[in-house]
Scaffold this motif. Sequence first.
Motif, short mmCIF file in Angstrom:
data_model
loop_
_atom_site.label_atom_id
_atom_site.label_comp_id
_atom_site.label_asym_id
_atom_site.label_seq_id
_atom_site.Cartn_x
_atom_site.Cartn_y
_atom_site.Cartn_z
N ARG A 51 0.84 -1.23 0.00
CA ARG A 51 0.00 0.00 0.00
C ARG A 51 0.85 1.25 0.00
NH1 ARG A 51 -3.61 0.84 4.60
NH2 ARG A 51 -4.54 2.55 3.44
N ALA A 52 1.92 1.25 0.80
CA ALA A 52 2.79 2.42 0.85
C ALA A 52 3.43 2.67 -0.51
CB ALA A 52 3.87 2.24 1.92
N GLY A 53 3.79 1.58 -1.18
CA GLY A 53 4.41 1.69 -2.49
C GLY A 53 3.46 2.27 -3.52
N GLN A 54 2.19 1.84 -3.42
CA GLN A 54 1.21 2.37 -4.37
C GLN A 54 1.03 3.87 -4.18
OE1 GLN A 54 -2.14 -0.21 -3.70
NE2 GLN A 54 -0.98 -1.96 -4.42
N LEU A 55 1.06 4.30 -2.91
CA LEU A 55 0.95 5.74 -2.66
C LEU A 55 2.20 6.46 -3.17
CD1 LEU A 55 -0.45 8.22 -1.53
CD2 LEU A 55 0.40 7.62 0.75
N LEU A 56 3.34 5.84 -2.95
CA LEU A 56 4.59 6.45 -3.44
C LEU A 56 4.53 6.63 -4.96
CD1 LEU A 56 7.49 7.35 -2.62
CD2 LEU A 56 8.24 5.03 -3.19
N ASP A 57 4.06 5.62 -5.66
CA ASP A 57 3.93 5.73 -7.12
C ASP A 57 3.03 6.90 -7.49
OD1 ASP A 57 5.55 3.56 -7.44
OD2 ASP A 57 3.96 2.14 -7.97
N LYS A 58 1.92 7.05 -6.76
CA LYS A 58 0.98 8.15 -7.06
C LYS A 58 1.64 9.50 -6.81
CE LYS A 58 -3.47 6.21 -5.84
NZ LYS A 58 -4.49 6.25 -4.80
N ILE A 59 2.42 9.58 -5.73
CA ILE A 59 3.10 10.85 -5.42
C ILE A 59 4.06 11.21 -6.55
CG2 ILE A 59 4.78 11.91 -3.83
CD1 ILE A 59 3.40 10.18 -1.59
N PHE A 60 4.84 10.24 -7.00
CA PHE A 60 5.75 10.51 -8.12
C PHE A 60 4.96 10.90 -9.37
CE2 PHE A 60 9.23 7.79 -6.07
CZ PHE A 60 10.06 8.88 -5.85
N LEU A 61 3.91 10.13 -9.64
CA LEU A 61 3.14 10.40 -10.88
C LEU A 61 2.48 11.77 -10.85
CD1 LEU A 61 1.54 6.93 -11.72
CD2 LEU A 61 3.24 8.20 -13.05
N SER A 62 2.18 12.28 -9.65
CA SER A 62 1.51 13.59 -9.56
C SER A 62 2.39 14.71 -10.13
CB SER A 62 1.12 13.90 -8.12
OG SER A 62 2.28 14.19 -7.36
N VAL A 63 3.70 14.46 -10.20
CA VAL A 63 4.57 15.47 -10.82
C VAL A 63 5.23 14.91 -12.10
CG1 VAL A 63 5.03 16.86 -8.76
CG2 VAL A 63 6.48 14.87 -9.26
N GLY A 64 4.67 13.83 -12.60
CA GLY A 64 5.15 13.30 -13.88
C GLY A 64 6.40 12.44 -13.78
N LEU A 65 6.69 11.92 -12.60
CA LEU A 65 7.84 11.01 -12.45
C LEU A 65 7.31 9.58 -12.32
CD1 LEU A 65 9.94 13.01 -9.81
CD2 LEU A 65 10.46 12.77 -12.24
N SER A 66 8.07 8.61 -12.87
CA SER A 66 7.62 7.23 -12.73
C SER A 66 8.79 6.32 -12.39
CB SER A 66 6.96 6.74 -14.01
OG SER A 66 7.95 6.46 -14.97
N ARG A 67 8.47 5.22 -11.71
CA ARG A 67 9.56 4.31 -11.33
C ARG A 67 10.14 3.59 -12.55
NH1 ARG A 67 8.51 -0.20 -6.94
NH2 ARG A 67 6.85 1.04 -6.10
N GLU A 68 9.37 3.47 -13.60
CA GLU A 68 9.90 2.82 -14.81
C GLU A 68 10.94 3.68 -15.51
OE1 GLU A 68 6.57 3.22 -14.35
OE2 GLU A 68 6.14 1.17 -13.72
N LYS A 69 10.75 5.01 -15.44
CA LYS A 69 11.61 5.88 -16.26
C LYS A 69 12.57 6.77 -15.47
CE LYS A 69 8.80 8.19 -19.05
NZ LYS A 69 7.56 8.30 -18.48
N ASP A 70 12.22 7.07 -14.21
CA ASP A 70 12.93 8.16 -13.55
C ASP A 70 13.64 7.83 -12.24
OD1 ASP A 70 11.90 10.37 -15.35
OD2 ASP A 70 10.02 9.61 -14.58
N VAL A 71 13.23 6.77 -11.57
CA VAL A 71 13.68 6.60 -10.18
C VAL A 71 14.32 5.22 -9.95
CG1 VAL A 71 13.01 6.94 -7.77
CG2 VAL A 71 11.55 7.82 -9.57
N TYR A 72 15.37 5.21 -9.16
CA TYR A 72 15.95 3.96 -8.66
C TYR A 72 15.53 3.85 -7.19
CZ TYR A 72 19.45 0.39 -7.56
OH TYR A 72 20.09 -0.77 -7.18
N ILE A 73 14.91 2.75 -6.83
CA ILE A 73 14.34 2.62 -5.48
C ILE A 73 15.03 1.49 -4.73
CG2 ILE A 73 12.23 2.14 -4.19
CD1 ILE A 73 10.62 3.27 -6.48
#
Length: 193
Positions: free
Chosen positions: A59-81
Amino acid sequence: MYEELEKIREKCLKCEKCPLSKNRHNVVFSDGIPNSKLMLIGEAPGYWEDMKGLPFVGRAGQLLDKIFLSVGLSREKDVYICNTIKCRPPENRNPLPDEKAACREFLDAQINILKPKIILICGNIALNSMLPNEKGITRARGKWFKGPYESKMMPIFHPSYLLRNDSREKGSPKWLMWQDIKEIKRAYDTLGE
Ligand code: URA
């Protein structure tokens, strides 16, 4: 870079340096893209992360994804986690100092190899690992700190904390996270290629 990282990942997958290795289903090494711009360091794998071998997929991860997506960032293209430790502690308790120490070589290697320009320190456990002199996430969040290899680091709230604090009013944790992620995106956009 990728070869070096792969060697470390393979070593990490076999690691038995602390007792957490005994009960794990999977080592959780990283997700997202191994780029040098943006790295997020979380706490430790939870139930779903341990099951899937990937960080921040509950659940925390899904929220994290939404937070990134809200400014146009995505884990597929922009972030190393990644996380401060790579195996799940029982009942999701906080990692013990010995566990953190045993696992530190892997986190250090991830930073040393990727040399990220921006490091997001997600929650108190990661704060304690990366900026041990800071007095807690509420005070440290939203500020830039000097990081390794000319990077800058910003502590941010952990999404689990946001899940427990639903208000979006001005000054609330969610509102503060919104300010922080916008500032992070501004800094990310100035990095260029
Ligand atoms: N919380 C974390 O800090 N890391 C994860 O991978 C999942 C939940």
